[in-house]
Design a protein around this motif. Structure first.
Motif, PDB file in Angstrom:
ATOM      1  N   THR A  54      88.613 149.474 143.668  1.00  0.00           N
ATOM      2  CA  THR A  54      87.418 150.316 143.525  1.00  0.00           C
ATOM      3  C   THR A  54      86.470 149.800 142.453  1.00  0.00           C
ATOM      4  O   THR A  54      85.297 150.177 142.434  1.00  0.00           O
ATOM      5  N   VAL A  55      86.976 148.954 141.552  1.00  0.00           N
ATOM      6  CA  VAL A  55      86.144 148.408 140.485  1.00  0.00           C
ATOM      7  C   VAL A  55      85.399 147.160 140.960  1.00  0.00           C
ATOM      8  O   VAL A  55      84.492 146.679 140.288  1.00  0.00           O
ATOM      9  N   LEU A  56      85.763 146.660 142.129  1.00  0.00           N
ATOM     10  CA  LEU A  56      85.239 145.399 142.632  1.00  0.00           C
ATOM     11  C   LEU A  56      84.461 145.595 143.931  1.00  0.00           C
ATOM     12  O   LEU A  56      84.495 146.672 144.533  1.00  0.00           O
ATOM     13  N   ARG A  57      83.794 144.551 144.362  1.00  0.00           N
ATOM     14  CA  ARG A  57      83.097 144.589 145.640  1.00  0.00           C
ATOM     15  C   ARG A  57      84.119 144.397 146.758  1.00  0.00           C
ATOM     16  O   ARG A  57      84.749 143.347 146.861  1.00  0.00           O
ATOM     17  N   GLN A  58      84.236 145.397 147.597  1.00  0.00           N
ATOM     18  CA  GLN A  58      85.347 145.466 148.538  1.00  0.00           C
ATOM     19  C   GLN A  58      85.444 144.257 149.459  1.00  0.00           C
ATOM     20  O   GLN A  58      86.517 143.684 149.650  1.00  0.00           O
ATOM     21  N   HIS A  59      84.327 143.837 150.056  1.00  0.00           N
ATOM     22  CA  HIS A  59      84.397 142.743 151.022  1.00  0.00           C
ATOM     23  C   HIS A  59      84.811 141.431 150.367  1.00  0.00           C
ATOM     24  O   HIS A  59      85.520 140.612 150.959  1.00  0.00           O
ATOM     25  N   ARG A  60      84.412 141.242 149.098  1.00  0.00           N
ATOM     26  CA  ARG A  60      84.807 140.030 148.379  1.00  0.00           C
ATOM     27  C   ARG A  60      86.312 140.064 148.068  1.00  0.00           C
ATOM     28  O   ARG A  60      86.994 139.026 148.142  1.00  0.00           O
ATOM     29  N   VAL A  61      86.794 141.239 147.739  1.00  0.00           N
ATOM     30  CA  VAL A  61      88.215 141.396 147.442  1.00  0.00           C
ATOM     31  C   VAL A  61      89.056 141.142 148.685  1.00  0.00           C
ATOM     32  O   VAL A  61      90.086 140.459 148.640  1.00  0.00           O
ATOM     33  N   ASP A  62      88.634 141.690 149.821  1.00  0.00           N
ATOM     34  CA  ASP A  62      89.387 141.513 151.066  1.00  0.00           C
ATOM     35  C   ASP A  62      89.498 140.033 151.437  1.00  0.00           C
ATOM     36  O   ASP A  62      90.561 139.566 151.863  1.00  0.00           O
ATOM     37  N   GLU A  63      88.418 139.302 151.288  1.00  0.00           N
ATOM     38  CA  GLU A  63      88.443 137.872 151.593  1.00  0.00           C
ATOM     39  C   GLU A  63      89.402 137.124 150.671  1.00  0.00           C
ATOM     40  O   GLU A  63      90.205 136.294 151.123  1.00  0.00           O
ATOM     41  N   MET A  64      89.335 137.419 149.390  1.00  0.00           N
ATOM     42  CA  MET A  64      90.196 136.743 148.429  1.00  0.00           C
ATOM     43  C   MET A  64      91.658 137.092 148.667  1.00  0.00           C
ATOM     44  O   MET A  64      92.540 136.209 148.636  1.00  0.00           O
ATOM     45  N   ARG A  65      91.950 138.348 148.915  1.00  0.00           N
ATOM     46  CA  ARG A  65      93.331 138.758 149.136  1.00  0.00           C
ATOM     47  C   ARG A  65      93.904 138.099 150.383  1.00  0.00           C
ATOM     48  O   ARG A  65      95.093 137.745 150.424  1.00  0.00           O
ATOM     49  N   GLY A  66      93.081 137.915 151.393  1.00  0.00           N
ATOM     50  CA  GLY A  66      93.542 137.230 152.594  1.00  0.00           C
ATOM     51  C   GLY A  66      93.936 135.787 152.317  1.00  0.00           C
ATOM     52  O   GLY A  66      94.974 135.308 152.804  1.00  0.00           O
ATOM     53  N   GLU A  67      93.131 135.095 151.526  1.00  0.00           N
ATOM     54  CA  GLU A  67      93.441 133.704 151.188  1.00  0.00           C
ATOM     55  C   GLU A  67      94.654 133.612 150.261  1.00  0.00           C
ATOM     56  O   GLU A  67      95.479 132.696 150.384  1.00  0.00           O
ATOM     57  N   LEU A  68      94.794 134.552 149.361  1.00  0.00           N
ATOM     58  CA  LEU A  68      95.958 134.566 148.480  1.00  0.00           C
ATOM     59  C   LEU A  68      97.232 134.853 149.267  1.00  0.00           C
ATOM     60  O   LEU A  68      98.309 134.317 148.959  1.00  0.00           O
ATOM     61  N   GLN A  69      97.127 135.698 150.275  1.00  0.00           N
ATOM     62  CA  GLN A  69      98.285 135.986 151.126  1.00  0.00           C
ATOM     63  C   GLN A  69      98.731 134.723 151.867  1.00  0.00           C
ATOM     64  O   GLN A  69      99.926 134.452 152.002  1.00  0.00           O
ATOM     65  N   TRP A  70      97.758 133.963 152.347  1.00  0.00           N
ATOM     66  CA  TRP A  70      98.070 132.695 153.017  1.00  0.00           C
ATOM     67  C   TRP A  70      98.808 131.749 152.071  1.00  0.00           C
ATOM     68  O   TRP A  70      99.838 131.161 152.435  1.00  0.00           O
ATOM     69  N   LEU A  71      98.311 131.601 150.858  1.00  0.00           N
ATOM     70  CA  LEU A  71      98.931 130.704 149.898  1.00  0.00           C
ATOM     71  C   LEU A  71     100.329 131.194 149.509  1.00  0.00           C
ATOM     72  O   LEU A  71     101.283 130.406 149.450  1.00  0.00           O
ATOM     73  N   ALA A  72     100.463 132.483 149.276  1.00  0.00           N
ATOM     74  CA  ALA A  72     101.766 133.042 148.900  1.00  0.00           C
ATOM     75  C   ALA A  72     102.779 132.850 150.022  1.00  0.00           C
ATOM     76  O   ALA A  72     103.968 132.625 149.762  1.00  0.00           O
ATOM     77  N   GLY A  73     102.323 132.939 151.265  1.00  0.00           N
ATOM     78  CA  GLY A  73     103.225 132.733 152.390  1.00  0.00           C
ATOM     79  C   GLY A  73     103.790 131.330 152.421  1.00  0.00           C
ATOM     80  O   GLY A  73     104.991 131.129 152.649  1.00  0.00           O
ATOM     81  N   LEU A  74     102.948 130.330 152.191  1.00  0.00           N
ATOM     82  CA  LEU A  74     103.413 128.948 152.141  1.00  0.00           C
ATOM     83  C   LEU A  74     104.406 128.743 150.997  1.00  0.00           C
ATOM     84  O   LEU A  74     105.458 128.117 151.168  1.00  0.00           O
TER      85      LEU A  74
END
Length: 303
Positions: A54-74
């Motif tokens: 809620t403190v951040l811009r939601q769409h930017r957070v969603d994009e970043m979290r998606g990429e971090l999820q990809w990296l964490a999966g590897l």
């Protein structure tokens, strides 16, 4: 501390971004525990972004979290194999000479899986997708995507509200899984572990603002996470042993060595669960935003 939520969160994010980026050279060099450290940093950042969205811009957070999820999966594929190899090496050392063959094969299998997974991680780190993620993280370090509304609110109020929500979410998880059994309980305990991890990370991010109470909450969540992590590691190791035993049985080979190792992991899983009630006891209490903002804990801060 009288400050707004945006700058306070930006400071916490800076720490997490630094932790992630500084592990990259060590992962490339395959330094001991480096994959684990990068995975933890990736998961921590992703979790904090989720809790404080809620403190951040939601769409930017969603994009970043998606990429971090990809990296964490590897990283997770490599790390899981590394954990199992270490567990099986310990089992190997504990077996009498005439019963070590099964443990040796398990260690060899997991080392091979780790090597293959680590090569995939290196390929990803050399790829365009990670390069774009790296550049975005660097930009976030200096210019995090703070929102306009909650970023200007009082940090203590916003942070304590986040901890309250994460605590209540974990509390509900623990309550709803109390009557589950078998595989359903195992998977639900894994969800509780993830909830404890999320609470821990959000509390650690709030430590500068809420001080002792946040540190104490993080410590308790970490204990619960550790207990359930030990349980999960034993369960997954036992599954790997059972899978290898099935393969051996299909060839007509003796599986008694695998059976004994599987029992060792079953005992480890049971022992970890014996610690669960004490580790989860703090969830029986109330943790509201008001109580978190009162006083300071006597417990030592996490460095």
């Amino acid at each position: 501390m009288n400050t707004s939520a945006g700058p306070a969160l930006a400071a916490a994010l800076d720490d997490d971004v630094d932790s992630l980026l500084t592990t990259e050279p060590e992962v490339r060099a395959d330094a001991p525990d480096s994959v684990h450290q990068m995975r933890v940093a990736t998961r921590r950042l992703r979790s904090v972004l989720r809790s404080y969205r809620t403190v951040l811009r939601q769409h930017r957070v969603d994009e970043m979290r998606g990429e971090l999820q990809w990296l964490a999966g590897l990283l997770g594929v490599a790390r899981d194999a590394e954990v199992r190899a270490e567990r099986f090496e310990t089992l190997l050392a504990e077996q009498p000479p005439e019963q070590r063959a099964a443990a040796e094969r398990l260690v060899s299998d997991e080392r091979a899986k780790y090597a293959a997974a680590h090569r995939e991680v290196l390929d990803a780190l050399d790829g365009d997708r990670y390069s774009a993620l790296h550049d975005r993280l660097v930009r976030w370090h200096d210019h995090p995507p703070l929102g306009r509304r909650h970023a200007k609110a009082e940090a203590a109020r916003v942070f304590s509200g986040v901890l309250r929500d994460d605590f209540h979410r974990l509390q509900r998880l623990a309550h709803t899984g109390s009557k589950l059994t078998g595989d359903e309980r195992i998977e639900h305990l894994h969800e509780i572990r993830k909830g404890a991890k999320r609470l821990r990370y959000s509390a650690e991010a709030a430590a500068r603002i809420l001080d002792g109470p946040a540190v104490e909450l993080a410590d308790r969540a970490k204990k619960l996470q550790t207990v359930l992590g030990d349980h999960r590691d034993a369960v997954e190791a036992q599954a790997a042993i059972r899978s290898r035993a099935v393969m051996a049985a299909a060839r007509g080979a003796d599986t008694s060595g695998y059976d004994e190792l599987a029992q060792v992991e079953a005992d480890a899983a049971r022992k970890a669960l014996e610690e669960y009630p004490a580790a989860a006891a703090f969830l029986r209490h109330k943790y509201g935003s008001r109580s978190l903002r009162k006083g300071k804990s006597k417990r030592r801060k996490k460095k």
